[in-house]
Design a protein around this motif. Structure first.
Motif, PDB file in Angstrom:
ATOM      1  N   ALA A   1       5.035   2.798   1.997  1.00  0.00           N
ATOM      2  CA  ALA A   1       4.968   1.784   1.009  1.00  0.00           C
ATOM      3  C   ALA A   1       3.568   1.894   0.257  1.00  0.00           C
ATOM      4  CB  ALA A   1       5.071   0.439   1.513  1.00  0.00           C
ATOM      5  N   LEU A   2       2.755   2.264   0.871  1.00  0.00           N
ATOM      6  CA  LEU A   2       1.129   2.289   0.242  1.00  0.00           C
ATOM      7  C   LEU A   2       1.208   3.619  -0.584  1.00  0.00           C
ATOM      8  CD1 LEU A   2      -0.845   0.845   3.267  1.00  0.00           C
ATOM      9  CD2 LEU A   2      -0.670  -0.164   0.916  1.00  0.00           C
ATOM     10  N   ARG A   3       1.873   4.629  -0.029  1.00  0.00           N
ATOM     11  CA  ARG A   3       1.683   5.950  -0.652  1.00  0.00           C
ATOM     12  C   ARG A   3       2.572   5.842  -1.919  1.00  0.00           C
ATOM     13  NH1 ARG A   3       2.309  10.166   4.565  1.00  0.00           N
ATOM     14  NH2 ARG A   3      -0.039  10.408   4.799  1.00  0.00           N
ATOM     15  N   GLN A   4       3.631   5.044  -1.969  1.00  0.00           N
ATOM     16  CA  GLN A   4       4.626   4.965  -3.128  1.00  0.00           C
ATOM     17  C   GLN A   4       3.827   4.023  -4.233  1.00  0.00           C
ATOM     18  OE1 GLN A   4       8.300   3.142  -2.343  1.00  0.00           O
ATOM     19  NE2 GLN A   4       8.875   3.133  -4.387  1.00  0.00           N
ATOM     20  N   ALA A   5       3.122   3.162  -3.756  1.00  0.00           N
ATOM     21  CA  ALA A   5       2.306   2.165  -4.695  1.00  0.00           C
ATOM     22  C   ALA A   5       1.236   3.022  -5.220  1.00  0.00           C
ATOM     23  CB  ALA A   5       1.617   1.151  -3.810  1.00  0.00           C
ATOM     24  N   ALA A   6       0.412   3.870  -4.287  1.00  0.00           N
ATOM     25  CA  ALA A   6      -0.607   4.770  -4.953  1.00  0.00           C
ATOM     26  C   ALA A   6       0.189   5.692  -6.008  1.00  0.00           C
ATOM     27  CB  ALA A   6      -1.282   5.689  -3.916  1.00  0.00           C
ATOM     28  N   ALA A   7       1.337   6.063  -5.877  1.00  0.00           N
ATOM     29  CA  ALA A   7       1.992   7.131  -6.754  1.00  0.00           C
ATOM     30  C   ALA A   7       2.379   6.612  -8.125  1.00  0.00           C
ATOM     31  CB  ALA A   7       3.278   7.748  -6.352  1.00  0.00           C
ATOM     32  N   GLN A   8       2.524   5.114  -8.117  1.00  0.00           N
ATOM     33  CA  GLN A   8       2.887   4.490  -9.481  1.00  0.00           C
ATOM     34  C   GLN A   8       1.897   3.768  -9.899  1.00  0.00           C
ATOM     35  OE1 GLN A   8       5.934   1.740  -7.608  1.00  0.00           O
ATOM     36  NE2 GLN A   8       7.571   3.042  -8.031  1.00  0.00           N
ATOM     37  N   ALA A   9       0.684   3.674  -9.513  1.00  0.00           N
ATOM     38  CA  ALA A   9      -0.564   3.224  -9.941  1.00  0.00           C
ATOM     39  C   ALA A   9      -1.084   3.873 -11.113  1.00  0.00           C
ATOM     40  CB  ALA A   9      -1.720   2.791  -8.906  1.00  0.00           C
ATOM     41  N   GLY A  10      -1.249   3.305 -12.241  1.00  0.00           N
ATOM     42  CA  GLY A  10      -1.847   3.933 -13.585  1.00  0.00           C
ATOM     43  C   GLY A  10      -3.133   4.076 -13.548  1.00  0.00           C
ATOM     44  N   ASN A  11      -3.932   2.982 -12.832  1.00  0.00           N
ATOM     45  CA  ASN A  11      -5.270   3.141 -12.895  1.00  0.00           C
ATOM     46  C   ASN A  11      -5.838   4.229 -11.811  1.00  0.00           C
ATOM     47  OD1 ASN A  11      -8.216   1.959 -11.758  1.00  0.00           O
ATOM     48  ND2 ASN A  11      -8.009   1.107 -13.928  1.00  0.00           N
ATOM     49  N   GLU A  12      -6.897   4.795 -12.052  1.00  0.00           N
ATOM     50  CA  GLU A  12      -7.337   5.943 -10.877  1.00  0.00           C
ATOM     51  C   GLU A  12      -8.204   4.971  -9.808  1.00  0.00           C
ATOM     52  OE1 GLU A  12     -10.093   8.420 -13.053  1.00  0.00           O
ATOM     53  OE2 GLU A  12      -8.601   8.882 -14.857  1.00  0.00           O
ATOM     54  N   LYS A  13      -8.870   4.277 -10.112  1.00  0.00           N
ATOM     55  CA  LYS A  13      -9.535   3.238  -8.974  1.00  0.00           C
ATOM     56  C   LYS A  13      -8.554   2.654  -7.978  1.00  0.00           C
ATOM     57  CE  LYS A  13     -13.877   3.941 -10.566  1.00  0.00           C
ATOM     58  NZ  LYS A  13     -14.675   4.698  -9.621  1.00  0.00           N
ATOM     59  N   GLU A  14      -7.572   2.196  -8.784  1.00  0.00           N
ATOM     60  CA  GLU A  14      -6.488   1.402  -7.770  1.00  0.00           C
ATOM     61  C   GLU A  14      -5.796   2.587  -6.827  1.00  0.00           C
ATOM     62  OE1 GLU A  14      -4.729  -2.538 -10.223  1.00  0.00           O
ATOM     63  OE2 GLU A  14      -3.739  -0.700 -10.415  1.00  0.00           O
ATOM     64  N   ARG A  15      -5.323   3.636  -7.556  1.00  0.00           N
ATOM     65  CA  ARG A  15      -4.866   4.844  -7.007  1.00  0.00           C
ATOM     66  C   ARG A  15      -5.585   5.328  -5.752  1.00  0.00           C
ATOM     67  NH1 ARG A  15      -4.624   8.623 -10.733  1.00  0.00           N
ATOM     68  NH2 ARG A  15      -3.093   7.323 -11.817  1.00  0.00           N
ATOM     69  N   ALA A  16      -6.728   5.547  -6.002  1.00  0.00           N
ATOM     70  CA  ALA A  16      -7.647   5.780  -4.932  1.00  0.00           C
ATOM     71  C   ALA A  16      -7.660   4.807  -3.673  1.00  0.00           C
ATOM     72  CB  ALA A  16      -9.028   6.115  -5.567  1.00  0.00           C
ATOM     73  N   LEU A  17      -7.766   3.748  -4.323  1.00  0.00           N
ATOM     74  CA  LEU A  17      -7.788   2.466  -2.983  1.00  0.00           C
ATOM     75  C   LEU A  17      -6.539   2.314  -2.141  1.00  0.00           C
ATOM     76  CD1 LEU A  17      -8.932  -0.460  -1.907  1.00  0.00           C
ATOM     77  CD2 LEU A  17      -7.799  -1.416  -3.657  1.00  0.00           C
ATOM     78  N   LEU A  18      -5.332   2.476  -2.968  1.00  0.00           N
ATOM     79  CA  LEU A  18      -4.232   2.744  -2.138  1.00  0.00           C
ATOM     80  C   LEU A  18      -4.051   3.815  -1.311  1.00  0.00           C
ATOM     81  CD1 LEU A  18      -2.147   1.215  -5.057  1.00  0.00           C
ATOM     82  CD2 LEU A  18      -2.208  -0.049  -2.868  1.00  0.00           C
ATOM     83  N   GLU A  19      -4.438   4.985  -1.837  1.00  0.00           N
ATOM     84  CA  GLU A  19      -4.394   6.123  -1.019  1.00  0.00           C
ATOM     85  C   GLU A  19      -5.327   6.155   0.469  1.00  0.00           C
ATOM     86  OE1 GLU A  19      -5.374   9.006  -3.764  1.00  0.00           O
ATOM     87  OE2 GLU A  19      -3.272   9.496  -5.002  1.00  0.00           O
ATOM     88  N   ARG A  20      -6.535   5.618   0.031  1.00  0.00           N
ATOM     89  CA  ARG A  20      -7.565   5.385   1.322  1.00  0.00           C
ATOM     90  C   ARG A  20      -6.745   4.488   2.163  1.00  0.00           C
ATOM     91  NH1 ARG A  20     -11.300   5.025  -2.570  1.00  0.00           N
ATOM     92  NH2 ARG A  20     -11.255   2.787  -2.566  1.00  0.00           N
ATOM     93  N   ARG A  21      -6.200   3.286   1.553  1.00  0.00           N
ATOM     94  CA  ARG A  21      -5.402   2.203   2.512  1.00  0.00           C
ATOM     95  C   ARG A  21      -4.210   3.026   3.505  1.00  0.00           C
ATOM     96  NH1 ARG A  21      -3.624  -3.072   0.390  1.00  0.00           N
ATOM     97  NH2 ARG A  21      -3.278  -3.373   2.460  1.00  0.00           N
ATOM     98  N   ALA A  22      -3.458   4.091   2.674  1.00  0.00           N
ATOM     99  CA  ALA A  22      -2.365   4.626   3.357  1.00  0.00           C
ATOM    100  C   ALA A  22      -2.841   5.597   4.323  1.00  0.00           C
ATOM    101  CB  ALA A  22      -1.750   5.388   2.339  1.00  0.00           C
ATOM    102  N   GLN A  23      -3.926   6.454   4.080  1.00  0.00           N
ATOM    103  CA  GLN A  23      -4.565   7.461   5.066  1.00  0.00           C
ATOM    104  C   GLN A  23      -5.262   6.534   6.277  1.00  0.00           C
ATOM    105  OE1 GLN A  23      -7.464   9.424   2.617  1.00  0.00           O
ATOM    106  NE2 GLN A  23      -5.982  10.600   1.565  1.00  0.00           N
ATOM    107  N   ARG A  24      -5.431   5.475   6.026  1.00  0.00           N
ATOM    108  CA  ARG A  24      -6.106   4.548   7.025  1.00  0.00           C
ATOM    109  C   ARG A  24      -5.118   4.197   8.154  1.00  0.00           C
ATOM    110  NH1 ARG A  24      -8.542  -0.918   5.582  1.00  0.00           N
ATOM    111  NH2 ARG A  24      -6.289  -1.233   5.417  1.00  0.00           N
TER     112      ARG A  24
END
Length: 420
Positions: free
Chosen positions: A397-420
């Protein structure tokens, strides 16, 4: 020397331009013409002030010069167009003003009510006949005092695109013969919603940028706050105006805590509340109290401000009154229902009743096709799944959220949470 004068002119223009355009527009009844005549006054300042010095009252100098330009324009038009019979009477009453007379002009009993003129300008720039994008661009140009370049940079679009929007907006208003007036009765309530919507759109784009590399664009938040405070002064008997100001003041108070030292986003529950601006919080709570004191039916901005106030009053995240927030979101769903409001209610319910209760609401929202493209839906779902120990589902779910985020900072935040 000239550089300092030019800086002074730019600063004065930023503050005074809306009042000048509004005062001229009331006379000429054409927003495009009014802006051109106001710009003529600016050009005159650029010509005269470096040689003659900055006047003691530069705002009044610009206002008088612009009014003179308007009077000249009206003289050329008054005999050619019978529609300007009322303007002929204005000319007789006002008489011609000269630039050296600006102090007398400022104090003259014939001076129009600036507040009324500004209200007319706000309601014209935010007229529903315009698209939302056009309303935003025109409002920032005329009332925010931003240049076309500054607006384009803030919204990450080409300057030519913004310029075209503004030109088309003014042409649309002229073609539709939109009156330069404050609507009355039921029309006021209807049109006020459009005005508040534009101001809040500007604020939200500054608070969390939809795209690009910056998490926030504080200059847009500041312009929206300035417009909101102006509206509160001009329409003090409108509860929703104070509600919107309260909401923006309280949200803006968190600006310093919303990023870490590297500029990465820090979510609300993880923020250092000692870094919140308590002056803005006090201003926001005072605006909310004014909204409540008017005794009018509760509206969406006042409800959102009440939710923001719950967070502002909690010394720590653990002290947050989630039960009240969930109840306020339920009331907001009644007043202004939307899938995004329901998603926020799901978060509040999860904090109050547990992640399972929140997830049950989120799962129903997955059926909404429009919301499926909203990255925070999947981010919230991932967070709740993680709390329930469903790690693989949470990661997806978090990876899907990161893929859809338009803002680079939001995308990086969601990717970090998915990896965690």
């Amino acid at each position: 020397m000239h550089s300092a004068v030019h800086q002074s002119i730019a600063a004065v223009w930023r503050i005074e331009s809306a009042r000048i355009v509004a005062a001229v527009a009331r006379r000429v009844r054409d927003l495009g013409v009014a802006e051109e005549l106001a710009q003529d006054a600016l050009v005159a300042a650029l010509e005269h002030w470096p040689k003659d010095g900055v006047p003691n009252n530069p705002g009044a100098w610009l206002m008088t010069t612009a009014k003179n330009r308007a009077l000249d324009w009206l003289r050329h038009r008054q005999m050619a167009d019978a529609r300007h019979e009322d303007i002929v009477r204005d000319l007789d009453a006002l008489g011609a003003l000269t630039v050296p007379d600006f102090v007398d002009a400022l104090d003259a009993a014939r001076q129009d009510d600036i507040g009324d003129d500004l209200l007319r300008l706000i309601f014209t720039a935010c007229h529903p006949v315009l698209s939302t994008d056009a309303r935003v661009a025109l409002t920032l140009k005329l009332l925010g005092g931003l240049t076309t370049h500054e607006i384009a940079r803030a919204f990450l679009v080409p300057e030519a695109t913004i310029a075209q929007r503004i030109v088309r907006a003014k042409r649309t208003l002229a073609d539709a013969s939109v009156p330069f007036e404050v609507p009355r009765g039921e029309q006021l309530a209807e049109r006020l919603g459009s005005v508040l919507e534009v101001v809040y759109l500007v604020f939200n784009e500054g608070y969390t940028a939809t795209s690009g590399g910056d998490w926030m664009r504080p200059e847009l938040c500041n312009e929206a706050l300035r417009l909101g405070r102006m509206l509160a002064e001009l329409a003090p008997d409108q509860s929703e105006v104070h509600g919107l100001v309260a909401l923006m003041e309280i949200q803006a108070s968190r600006t310093g805590a919303r990023t870490d030292a590297q500029g990465n986003p820090v979510l609300l529950t993880e923020q250092d509340r000692g870094r919140w601006d308590h002056l803005l919080i006090r201003r926001g709570l005072a605006a909310l109290a004014r909204a409540e004191a008017l005794g009018q039916p509760v509206g969406s901005y006042r409800l959102q401000a009440s939710i923001a106030a719950c967070h502002a009053r909690a010394p720590t995240a653990a002290d947050t009154d989630w039960a009240r927030i969930a109840a306020l979101y339920a009331e907001l769903m009644r007043v202004a229902p939307s899938p995004v409001v329901e998603l926020n209610r799901a978060v509040a319910v999860s904090m109050h009743e547990g992640p399972s209760a929140g997830l049950a609401i989120v799962e129903t929202l997955l059926q909404d096709k429009a919301l499926q493209r909203y990255h925070w839906l999947h981010a919230v779902r991932g967070d709740l799944l993680e709390k329930l120990g469903r790690q693989e589902e949470a990661r997806a779910a978090l990876r899907q959220a990161a893929a859809q985020a338009g803002n680079e900072k939001e995308r990086a935040l969601l990717e970090r949470r998915a990896q965690r």
